[in-house]
Design an enzyme around this catalytic site. Structure first.
Site, PDB file in Angstrom:
ATOM      1  N   GLU A   1       5.450  10.167  -5.260  1.00  0.00           N
ATOM      2  CA  GLU A   1       4.690   9.209  -6.061  1.00  0.00           C
ATOM      3  C   GLU A   1       3.288   9.752  -6.318  1.00  0.00           C
ATOM      4  OE1 GLU A   1       3.410   5.413  -4.369  1.00  0.00           O
ATOM      5  OE2 GLU A   1       4.135   4.450  -6.191  1.00  0.00           O
TER       6      GLU A   1
ATOM      7  N   GLN B   1      -8.176   8.951  -5.897  1.00  0.00           N
ATOM      8  CA  GLN B   1      -6.971   8.894  -6.731  1.00  0.00           C
ATOM      9  C   GLN B   1      -7.070   9.914  -7.870  1.00  0.00           C
ATOM     10  OE1 GLN B   1      -4.255   6.855  -5.907  1.00  0.00           O
ATOM     11  NE2 GLN B   1      -3.367   8.268  -7.386  1.00  0.00           N
TER      12      GLN B   1
ATOM     13  N   GLY C   1       0.841  -1.198   0.000  1.00  0.00           N
ATOM     14  CA  GLY C   1       0.000   0.000   0.000  1.00  0.00           C
ATOM     15  C   GLY C   1       0.871   1.241   0.000  1.00  0.00           C
ATOM     16  N   SER C   2       0.328   2.310   0.547  1.00  0.00           N
ATOM     17  CA  SER C   2       1.023   3.595   0.483  1.00  0.00           C
ATOM     18  C   SER C   2       2.117   3.704   1.546  1.00  0.00           C
ATOM     19  CB  SER C   2       0.017   4.724   0.666  1.00  0.00           C
ATOM     20  OG  SER C   2      -0.550   4.641   1.956  1.00  0.00           O
TER      21      SER C   2
ATOM     22  N   GLY D   1       1.964   2.471   5.419  1.00  0.00           N
ATOM     23  CA  GLY D   1       3.038   1.553   5.791  1.00  0.00           C
ATOM     24  C   GLY D   1       3.792   2.051   7.026  1.00  0.00           C
TER      25      GLY D   1
ATOM     26  N   GLU E   1       5.488  -3.620   1.012  1.00  0.00           N
ATOM     27  CA  GLU E   1       5.833  -3.057  -0.299  1.00  0.00           C
ATOM     28  C   GLU E   1       5.044  -1.772  -0.437  1.00  0.00           C
ATOM     29  OE1 GLU E   1       8.152  -3.927  -2.187  1.00  0.00           O
ATOM     30  OE2 GLU E   1       8.584  -5.869  -1.294  1.00  0.00           O
TER      31      GLU E   1
HETATM   32  P1  ADP Z   1      -4.122   3.787  -1.025  1.00  0.00           P
HETATM   33  O1  ADP Z   1      -3.894   5.207  -0.567  1.00  0.00           O
HETATM   34  O2  ADP Z   1      -3.507   3.496  -2.330  1.00  0.00           O
HETATM   35  O3  ADP Z   1      -5.524   3.321  -0.911  1.00  0.00           O
HETATM   36  P2  ADP Z   1      -3.433   2.590   1.488  1.00  0.00           P
HETATM   37  O4  ADP Z   1      -2.081   2.382   2.031  1.00  0.00           O
HETATM   38  O5  ADP Z   1      -4.321   3.582   2.159  1.00  0.00           O
HETATM   39  O6  ADP Z   1      -3.245   2.902  -0.033  1.00  0.00           O
HETATM   40  O7  ADP Z   1      -4.236   1.225   1.450  1.00  0.00           O
HETATM   41  C1  ADP Z   1      -3.631  -0.037   1.262  1.00  0.00           C
HETATM   42  C2  ADP Z   1      -4.315  -1.046   2.151  1.00  0.00           C
HETATM   43  O8  ADP Z   1      -4.095  -0.683   3.514  1.00  0.00           O
HETATM   44  C3  ADP Z   1      -5.846  -1.081   1.979  1.00  0.00           C
HETATM   45  O9  ADP Z   1      -6.286  -2.425   2.117  1.00  0.00           O
HETATM   46  C4  ADP Z   1      -6.326  -0.241   3.144  1.00  0.00           C
HETATM   47  O10 ADP Z   1      -7.641  -0.547   3.556  1.00  0.00           O
HETATM   48  C5  ADP Z   1      -5.323  -0.611   4.214  1.00  0.00           C
HETATM   49  N1  ADP Z   1      -5.205   0.382   5.298  1.00  0.00           N
HETATM   50  C6  ADP Z   1      -5.326   1.726   5.212  1.00  0.00           C
HETATM   51  N2  ADP Z   1      -5.143   2.299   6.416  1.00  0.00           N
HETATM   52  C7  ADP Z   1      -4.895   1.304   7.310  1.00  0.00           C
HETATM   53  C8  ADP Z   1      -4.627   1.243   8.717  1.00  0.00           C
HETATM   54  N3  ADP Z   1      -4.570   2.346   9.468  1.00  0.00           N
HETATM   55  N4  ADP Z   1      -4.430   0.023   9.273  1.00  0.00           N
HETATM   56  C9  ADP Z   1      -4.454  -1.112   8.521  1.00  0.00           C
HETATM   57  N5  ADP Z   1      -4.702  -1.099   7.200  1.00  0.00           N
HETATM   58  C10 ADP Z   1      -4.936   0.070   6.588  1.00  0.00           C
END
Ligand code: ADP
Length: 478
Positions: free
Chosen positions: A380, A329, A226-227, A231, A248
């Protein structure tokens, strides 16, 4: 009738506590279905179920585990057109790319079916007389999988398949916006012969369900894609509780184009790497670094090629680039184009929202001429927006390529063996490409990066064993 995508916990389908529309970014008036969202309590229940089921799965023979994974892979491959269509509808990737991704997910399950039979170990003599040493690998336990929306079949596959192959149980939380692919994968897994509780799907929000997963006491490891921002948060929580974690995250991948390159090949690499999948790949070529003698010609050929691309609905015939995957997005892409304008990056092509006669998140692919300090050249964007930068010579190009907080992937287009060899050795990344787009990797070899792009063990191929198993060293006095 609207299809409702439900969660799967302890071998049962769970309707959840709420539901929301599964949006179709190509046509906002034709949602794909609805998804039922579960809450934090369900996520904890899923982890408990996975914990209870894991020992029996670990005790299954490698052949039994291989058979299950092989069945899953075969079914995905047999149904790749339908699965690809579902993917295209809810994520917005053109149909041909979506079917390709479905096929890849199937191949990944097949690959790890084989790996279940080849779990490596070592036997060595001790430094002490009469003692033997065996080094074996055991499952980690309950693995949480938190996945993004940009590869809604392939990324879950490359986390779930090795987790199961090595005897772990899984709780999978897909990204918001792609519940259909997650549900389809779970539905196939539910019929493949896994004991109840070994695989669980929890559809819900990141902050609620994702966080509940991360903090569940019985979770043993977490694989996240994810982001960078999310992360970072996950890493702090994981470190606080000593959780094994693999992440990643982003990329700002450079594609260097040397004056000695085959220019047409370089343009094809740049168009594919920067704009296919709407630029929504962590390996996208978002920085095009071009040596001075061919800069003008490269830009000219890029704008000509961009003008030939068709942006349209994901499932329409002739679409090269689908819509942006979701509203947030889309807004982020437009905001970055505005940032580019305000900091003086020149818009060379595109960047306008499009209206192909249907309500969706359509955006013309954009090419910006940027300077190294510009935010659009450093952060990014994760959309169909690429920057082109001028390099005086090879050394300057390499320095620009490495001048980033990220380190996932880098590429070079050149006909010089010397440049190619030097670049392979000195690019500060996890993956390096010569005369290829930065995006587009093989599923049977290590995937991952350096710096802020990745954390923890590599994914995919035989390297996946590192994260999904734990090593035991046994001493025996004969
Ligand atoms: P994007 O901004 O591309 O959506 P994210 O990092 O927010 O990327 O999301 C990637 C994954 O992480 C998704 O499945 C999202 O639901 C999950 N996610 C987002 N915030 C949290 C958090 N605080 N704890 C656990 N998982 C999360």
């Amino acid at each position: 009738m609207v299809q409702r995508f439900e969660s799967y916990i302890a071998g049962r389908w769970v309707a959840g506590s709420d539901f929301a529309p599964d949006e179709n970014p190509s046509d906002l008036d034709a949602p794909v279905g609805e998804y039922a969202t579960v809450d934090a309590g369900h996520a904890r229940e899923a982890v408990e179920a996975a914990h209870a089921a894991q020992p029996a799965w670990a005790a299954a023979t490698p052949q039994q585990r291989a058979d299950v994974l092989d069945r899953v892979g075969s079914e995905i491959l047999a149904r790749k057109e339908a699965l690809g269509r579902l993917l295209a509808l809810e994520e917005g990737k053109p149909l041909s790319e979506s079917i390709g991704e479905a096929a890849r997910a199937g191949q990944i399950f097949k690959f790890f079916a084989g790996e279940a039979l080849r779990i490596p170990g070592e036997r060595l003599a001790s430094v002490r007389p009469g003692v033997d040493i065996e080094i074996t690998r055991e499952p980690v336990g309950v693995v949480g999988v938190i996945a993004p929306w940009n590869f809604p079949l392939a990324i879950p596959a490359w986390k779930i398949a090795p987790a199961l192959a090595y005897g772990n149980s899984v709780v999978f939380k897909p990204a918001e916006g792609v519940p259909g692919c997650a549900w389809a994968l779970a539905e196939i897994l539910s019929r493949a012969g896994l004991p109840a509780g070994v695989f669980n799907l929890v559809i819900g929000g990141g902050r609620s369900v994702g966080n509940a997963l991360l903090t569940a006491p019985r979770l043993d490891a977490l694989s996240f894609t994810g982001s960078v921002a999310t992360g970072g948060q996950l890493l702090r929580t994981a470190a606080g509780r000593g959780l094994k974690i693999q992440m990643e995250m982003g990329g700002k991948n450079a594609l260097v184009v040397m004056a000695d390159a085959d220019l047409e090949l370089a343009v094809r690499c740049a168009i594919d790497g920067a704009y296919f999948s709407t630029g929504q790949r962590c390996t996208a070529s978002s920085r095009l670094i071009v040596e001075a003698p061919v800069y003008e010609r490269f830009v000219e050929r890029m704008t000509q090629s961009l003008a030939e691309l068709t942006v349209g609905p994901a499932v329409a015939e002739g679409t090269d680039i689908g819509p942006v995957a979701n509203r947030s997005q889309f807004e982020q892409d437009l905001a970055y184009l505005e940032v580019g304008r305000s900091e003086g990056a020149e818009l060379l092509w595109g960047g306008r929202p499009l209206d192909p006669g249907v309500r969706g998140y359509y955006l013309q692919p954009a090419l910006l001429a940027a300077q190294p300090g510009h935010r659009v050249a450093m952060e990014e964007i994760f959309g169909p927006v690429a920057c082109v930068m001028l390099a005086e010579d090879y050394d300057h190009a390499l320095q620009l390529a490495n001048d980033t907080e990220f380190g996932l992937c880098s590429g070079i287009c050149t006909t010089s063996l010397r440049h190619a060899t030097h670049f392979k050795r000195h690019a500060q990344v996890g993956m390096v490409m010569v005369n290829l787009p930065t995006a587009g990797v093989d599923p049977h070899v290590a995937f991952g990066g350096r710096k802020s792009s990745s954390y923890g063990a590599r994914e995919q191929g035989r390297y996946a064993v590192e994260f999904y198993t734990t090593v035991k060293t046994a001493y025996t006095a004969a």
